[in-house]
Motif scaffolding. Structure first.
Motif, PDB file in Angstrom:
ATOM      1  N   ASP A 126       0.835  -1.194   0.000  1.00 29.72           N
ATOM      2  CA  ASP A 126       0.000   0.000   0.000  1.00 29.72           C
ATOM      3  C   ASP A 126       0.875   1.251   0.000  1.00 29.72           C
ATOM      4  N   LEU A 127       0.334   2.298  -0.578  1.00 29.08           N
ATOM      5  CA  LEU A 127       1.061   3.567  -0.616  1.00 29.08           C
ATOM      6  C   LEU A 127       1.142   4.173   0.778  1.00 29.08           C
ATOM      7  N   PRO A 128       2.192   4.939   1.034  1.00 33.23           N
ATOM      8  CA  PRO A 128       2.250   5.669   2.306  1.00 33.23           C
ATOM      9  C   PRO A 128       1.026   6.543   2.464  1.00 33.23           C
ATOM     10  N   PRO A 129       0.556   6.763   3.687  1.00 28.57           N
ATOM     11  CA  PRO A 129      -0.673   7.527   3.904  1.00 28.57           C
ATOM     12  C   PRO A 129      -0.702   8.871   3.200  1.00 28.57           C
ATOM     13  N   ALA A 130       0.392   9.613   3.239  1.00 26.84           N
ATOM     14  CA  ALA A 130       0.405  10.941   2.610  1.00 26.84           C
ATOM     15  C   ALA A 130       0.226  10.832   1.098  1.00 26.84           C
ATOM     16  N   VAL A 131       0.913   9.830   0.491  1.00 29.29           N
ATOM     17  CA  VAL A 131       0.792   9.644  -0.953  1.00 29.29           C
ATOM     18  C   VAL A 131      -0.620   9.147  -1.303  1.00 29.29           C
ATOM     19  N   GLU A 132      -1.162   8.256  -0.473  1.00 28.35           N
ATOM     20  CA  GLU A 132      -2.507   7.748  -0.708  1.00 28.35           C
ATOM     21  C   GLU A 132      -3.532   8.885  -0.693  1.00 28.35           C
ATOM     22  N   ARG A 133      -3.374   9.822   0.271  1.00 29.16           N
ATOM     23  CA  ARG A 133      -4.309  10.950   0.336  1.00 29.16           C
ATOM     24  C   ARG A 133      -4.184  11.824  -0.907  1.00 29.16           C
ATOM     25  N   ALA A 134      -2.950  12.046  -1.365  1.00 27.57           N
ATOM     26  CA  ALA A 134      -2.732  12.875  -2.558  1.00 27.57           C
ATOM     27  C   ALA A 134      -3.327  12.208  -3.799  1.00 27.57           C
ATOM     28  N   VAL A 157      -0.702  11.788 -15.748  1.00 29.56           N
ATOM     29  CA  VAL A 157      -1.392  10.605 -15.241  1.00 29.56           C
ATOM     30  C   VAL A 157      -2.900  10.829 -15.287  1.00 29.56           C
ATOM     31  N   LEU A 158      -3.616   9.711 -15.456  1.00 28.41           N
ATOM     32  CA  LEU A 158      -5.071   9.711 -15.416  1.00 28.41           C
ATOM     33  C   LEU A 158      -5.529   8.501 -14.625  1.00 28.41           C
ATOM     34  N   ALA A 159      -6.826   8.422 -14.389  1.00 25.48           N
ATOM     35  CA  ALA A 159      -7.367   7.267 -13.677  1.00 25.48           C
ATOM     36  C   ALA A 159      -7.247   6.018 -14.542  1.00 25.48           C
ATOM     37  N   PRO A 160      -7.059   4.856 -13.927  1.00 25.61           N
ATOM     38  CA  PRO A 160      -6.985   3.615 -14.713  1.00 25.61           C
ATOM     39  C   PRO A 160      -8.226   3.448 -15.603  1.00 25.61           C
ATOM     40  N   GLY A 161      -7.990   2.875 -16.790  1.00 22.09           N
ATOM     41  CA  GLY A 161      -9.080   2.679 -17.735  1.00 22.09           C
ATOM     42  C   GLY A 161      -9.385   3.898 -18.588  1.00 22.09           C
ATOM     43  N   PHE A 162      -8.433   4.838 -18.668  1.00 22.62           N
ATOM     44  CA  PHE A 162      -8.710   6.065 -19.429  1.00 22.62           C
ATOM     45  C   PHE A 162      -8.934   5.779 -20.913  1.00 22.62           C
ATOM     46  N   ARG A 163      -8.316   4.723 -21.437  1.00 28.04           N
ATOM     47  CA  ARG A 163      -8.493   4.417 -22.866  1.00 28.04           C
ATOM     48  C   ARG A 163      -9.951   4.075 -23.179  1.00 28.04           C
ATOM     49  N   ASP A 164     -10.565   3.240 -22.345  1.00 26.12           N
ATOM     50  CA  ASP A 164     -11.977   2.887 -22.566  1.00 26.12           C
ATOM     51  C   ASP A 164     -12.870   4.110 -22.474  1.00 26.12           C
ATOM     52  N   ARG A 165     -12.584   4.976 -21.491  1.00 28.86           N
ATOM     53  CA  ARG A 165     -13.406   6.183 -21.357  1.00 28.86           C
ATOM     54  C   ARG A 165     -13.227   7.095 -22.568  1.00 28.86           C
ATOM     55  N   ALA A 166     -12.025   7.168 -23.091  1.00 25.27           N
ATOM     56  CA  ALA A 166     -11.789   8.004 -24.270  1.00 25.27           C
ATOM     57  C   ALA A 166     -12.524   7.449 -25.484  1.00 25.27           C
ATOM     58  N   LEU A 192      -7.750  11.458  -7.950  1.00 22.01           N
ATOM     59  CA  LEU A 192      -8.854  10.642  -8.458  1.00 22.01           C
ATOM     60  C   LEU A 192     -10.196  11.327  -8.253  1.00 22.01           C
ATOM     61  N   ALA A 193     -10.340  12.083  -7.168  1.00 23.97           N
ATOM     62  CA  ALA A 193     -11.581  12.835  -6.957  1.00 23.97           C
ATOM     63  C   ALA A 193     -11.750  13.895  -8.037  1.00 23.97           C
ATOM     64  N   ASP A 194     -10.651  14.571  -8.404  1.00 26.19           N
ATOM     65  CA  ASP A 194     -10.713  15.555  -9.494  1.00 26.19           C
ATOM     66  C   ASP A 194     -11.121  14.879 -10.800  1.00 26.19           C
ATOM     67  N   LEU A 195     -10.516  13.703 -11.047  1.00 28.41           N
ATOM     68  CA  LEU A 195     -10.769  13.014 -12.315  1.00 28.41           C
ATOM     69  C   LEU A 195     -12.157  12.378 -12.364  1.00 28.41           C
ATOM     70  N   ALA A 196     -12.794  12.167 -11.224  1.00 28.74           N
ATOM     71  CA  ALA A 196     -14.127  11.577 -11.212  1.00 28.74           C
ATOM     72  C   ALA A 196     -15.143  12.475 -11.903  1.00 28.74           C
ATOM     73  N   THR A 197     -14.953  13.789 -11.808  1.00 27.44           N
ATOM     74  CA  THR A 197     -15.878  14.724 -12.457  1.00 27.44           C
ATOM     75  C   THR A 197     -15.398  15.140 -13.841  1.00 27.44           C
ATOM     76  N   SER A 198     -14.081  15.204 -14.034  1.00 28.44           N
ATOM     77  CA  SER A 198     -13.511  15.564 -15.344  1.00 28.44           C
ATOM     78  C   SER A 198     -12.430  14.545 -15.667  1.00 28.44           C
ATOM     79  N   ALA A 204      -9.126  15.818 -17.251  1.00 28.90           N
ATOM     80  CA  ALA A 204      -8.502  17.036 -16.722  1.00 28.90           C
ATOM     81  C   ALA A 204      -7.301  16.616 -15.881  1.00 28.90           C
ATOM     82  N   ALA A 205      -6.240  16.138 -16.538  1.00 32.96           N
ATOM     83  CA  ALA A 205      -5.065  15.621 -15.834  1.00 32.96           C
ATOM     84  C   ALA A 205      -4.436  16.722 -14.989  1.00 32.96           C
ATOM     85  N   PRO A 206      -3.971  16.380 -13.783  1.00 33.77           N
ATOM     86  CA  PRO A 206      -3.340  17.396 -12.933  1.00 33.77           C
ATOM     87  C   PRO A 206      -2.090  17.974 -13.602  1.00 33.77           C
ATOM     88  N   ASP A 207      -1.973  19.304 -13.551  1.00 35.92           N
ATOM     89  CA  ASP A 207      -0.796  19.937 -14.140  1.00 35.92           C
ATOM     90  C   ASP A 207       0.331  19.972 -13.119  1.00 35.92           C
TER      91      ASP A 207
END
Length: 584
Positions: free
Chosen positions: A468-476, A524-533, A481-487, A490-493
């Motif tokens: 598992d990712l370290p807690p700080a990285v997991e939160r980030a 980076v994008l959420a997993p499965g970005f190809r299918d969504r595209a 992923l929360a940003d990408l859930a709506t867009s 809209a990959a983070p810059d």
């Protein structure tokens, strides 16, 4: 066309009576051949039109009345929602009247007008009373009735007024509906090429439109309706289309022009038939098509039809069944499944009949929930082609699943992992392909979507989650992923990643953990970005430019370019010489 056009089929009685009536109403002769004029016998479909006060333009499809030409009659009536049922005052109810009425009833035609012709030769009341009694017992029910004479002109105004009233009660079809345009004539015009005619029952056809016919893609070069060139025409209407991409010899009566991605062209179909003692072979009529079929009873009212040639069908279609040996219209069949499974095991036919018992109950249309219960997992594109309304979010990509089945498969994944580890303890876990084969799933992305805690996908294998990712990285990562859930695109810059303290090593760890997917360096994008595209790009006219893709994805050029390159690399898209792309 700007004004509404109605299409009416004339059926029911001796040919010269029907044709004379159409000729008197329109001033145009529906009989096109000299033999028809000489013999007073309609051989092929005839067409005429006129303006009717209160109804606008009314086009008439004059169908043959003689029993030898019943298939031709059905080709003309099939796509038309309104009938002008004709009997003669001096002839009364005839055998062909009964046959035409049986066909209209099987087709579930609900709008019509009874016209008693030749009222100058005999009292029309007996013929009118007898015909109304017959019509009342069918889908037409109680229809208005008018008597007239095509010779003296008496009663023709009454026919027009009654017809306007009938047409006023007919709901206009959906102009946005998928097109299934049944061809009733095909010919060549010098300098123009292939031309087909037919009745457009619903939807819209415009110059430049693309359709599929018999597996070929064709384009509309020109549109005419009632001999007037137009840019577009909306059903219901009589239409002539000049086509590019098909030879006249390769499209004929019974073929259908289809909106791409709609209808399933199939030669095996399961139907509901509430008719006793069906023959082993019969003819299926739909639109202008007539196709021989073999009958296999499955149980109860469920029957499988093996068609000699494929038909473009959707769930809920109403097929007319005719016995050619006895020259008899048998009745109707309701389409239950256009993609039925093979029946190989003992008892499979009876089980199949039980499965289909819930379909189209009480006249209801196709139901997504029941389709998913039977099919377990199916693409949204397939459902839409079948005529099944699609709602809700797919489980992954364009895949939709029955909820109970999906949870059952998710519960099986840990079992597959444990069994694999027991057999091969030196491996961290089974490959995605091994899980796919074991669970008999169609796609590796489906396997990935089924994997849940405490399992994860790493390096193409399903493994227990131990890094598992370290807690700080997991939160980030959760914030990304929360940003990408709506867009989703809209990959983070750079600034967003810096604010979240996601550097190169943190992003690499998130990608290794399967929490994010790398598109390009620092992107980076959420997993499965190809299918969504791919799902988003299906709505874009093909082929498409970078700008059109960027708009469909709702993102910037910075993201759109590497996403499209990733689709190119995966084979999901093909790049054209002009740098535009199309989905494969």
């Amino acid at each position: 066309m700007t004004s509404r056009t109605s299409v009416v089929a004339t059926a029911g009685h001796v040919d010269h009576g029907k044709s004379s009536l159409v000729r008197a109403l329109t001033g145009r002769d529906p009989d096109r051949y000299e033999e028809e004029k000489r013999r007073g016998l309609t051989i092929d479909l005839g067409y005429a039109w006129t303006e009717v006060s209160g109804a606008g333009t009314v086009a008439f499809v004059d169908v043959p009345g003689h029993e030898r030409f019943v298939p031709t009659m059905l080709a003309g009536v099939g796509p038309v929602p309104v009938v002008l049922f004709v009997v003669a005052a001096d002839g009364g109810w005839m055998p062909q009247s009964a046959e035409h009425l049986a066909a209209l009833d099987a087709l579930d035609v609900r709008h019509g007008l009874l016209v008693v012709t030749r009222a100058d030769l005999a009292d029309p009341d007996p013929a009118r009373a007898a015909a109304l009694a017959h019509l009342r017992r069918t889908s037409l029910g109680d229809v208005p009735a008018v008597a007239c004479s095509a010779v003296t002109g008496g009663g023709l105004d009454d026919v027009r007024a009654a017809l306007a009233q009938v047409l006023g009660n007919v709901a206009a079809p959906d102009p946005a509906a998928p097109v299934r345009f049944w061809v009733d004539r095909s010919f060549s015009v010098t300098g123009a090429g292939t031309v087909v005619t037919g009745t457009l029952a619903a939807g819209t056809v415009a110059v430049g439109d693309e359709f599929v016919v018999g597996g070929r893609t064709v384009h509309v070069r020109g549109v005419q309706s009632l001999e007037q060139s137009v840019e577009r025409v909306v059903g219901v209407a009589r239409v002539a289309l000049n086509l590019r991409g098909v030879d006249r010899r390769d499209v004929r009566r019974g073929d259908a022009l289809l909106t791409p991605g709609t209808h399933v062209r199939t030669d095996v179909v399961d139907v509901r038939v509430e008719l006793p003692d069906l023959p082993a072979e019969l003819v299926v009529h739909l639109g202008s098509a007539a196709v021989p079929a073999r009958v296999r009873p499955l149980g109860g009212v469920v029957v499988r039809l093996q068609l000699r040639t494929p038909l473009p069908l959707v769930v809920g279609d109403r097929l007319l069944l005719r016995d050619p040996a006895r020259h008899e219209v048998l009745g109707a069949a309701a389409v239950l499944d256009v993609l039925p499974p093979a029946l190989r095991r003992r008892g499979a036919a009876a089980a199949r009949a039980g499965e289909l018992a819930e379909v189209l109950v009480d006249g209801q249309g196709p139901d997504l929930a029941s389709e998913l219960r039977r099919r377990h997992l199916v693409r949204g594109a397939t459902l839409r082609a079948m005529g099944v309304p699609v709602a809700g979010r797919p489980v992954v990509g364009d895949w939709h699943a029955d909820p109970a089945w999906w949870e059952a498969q998710r519960a099986r994944v840990p079992e597959v992992v444990r069994d694999h580890r027991a057999r091969d303890p030196l491996q961290p876990g089974p490959t995605l392909e091994h899980v796919r084969r074991t669970l008999r799933l169609p796609d590796l992305d489906v396997v990935t979507a089924l994997v849940a805690d405490p399992l994860r996908v790493r390096a193409g294998r399903v493994v227990e989650r131990t890094d598992d990712l370290p807690p700080a990285v997991e939160r980030a990562v959760a914030a990304v992923l929360a940003d990408l859930a709506t867009s989703p695109f809209a990959a983070p810059d750079v600034e967003r990643l810096r604010d979240l303290r996601l550097g190169r090593s943190e992003l690499a760890a998130a990608v290794r953990a399967g929490r994010l997917e790398r598109v390009a360096e620092g992107l980076v994008l959420a997993p499965g970005f190809r299918d969504r595209a791919v799902a988003a790009l299906r709505a874009v006219p093909q082929p498409f430019s970078l700008g059109e893709a960027r708009k469909a994805l709702g993102t910037s050029r910075r993201v759109a370019v590497p996403v499209l390159e990733a689709l190119d690399a995966s084979g999901a898209t093909v790049r054209e010489p002009d740098d535009r792309r199309r989905l494969r």
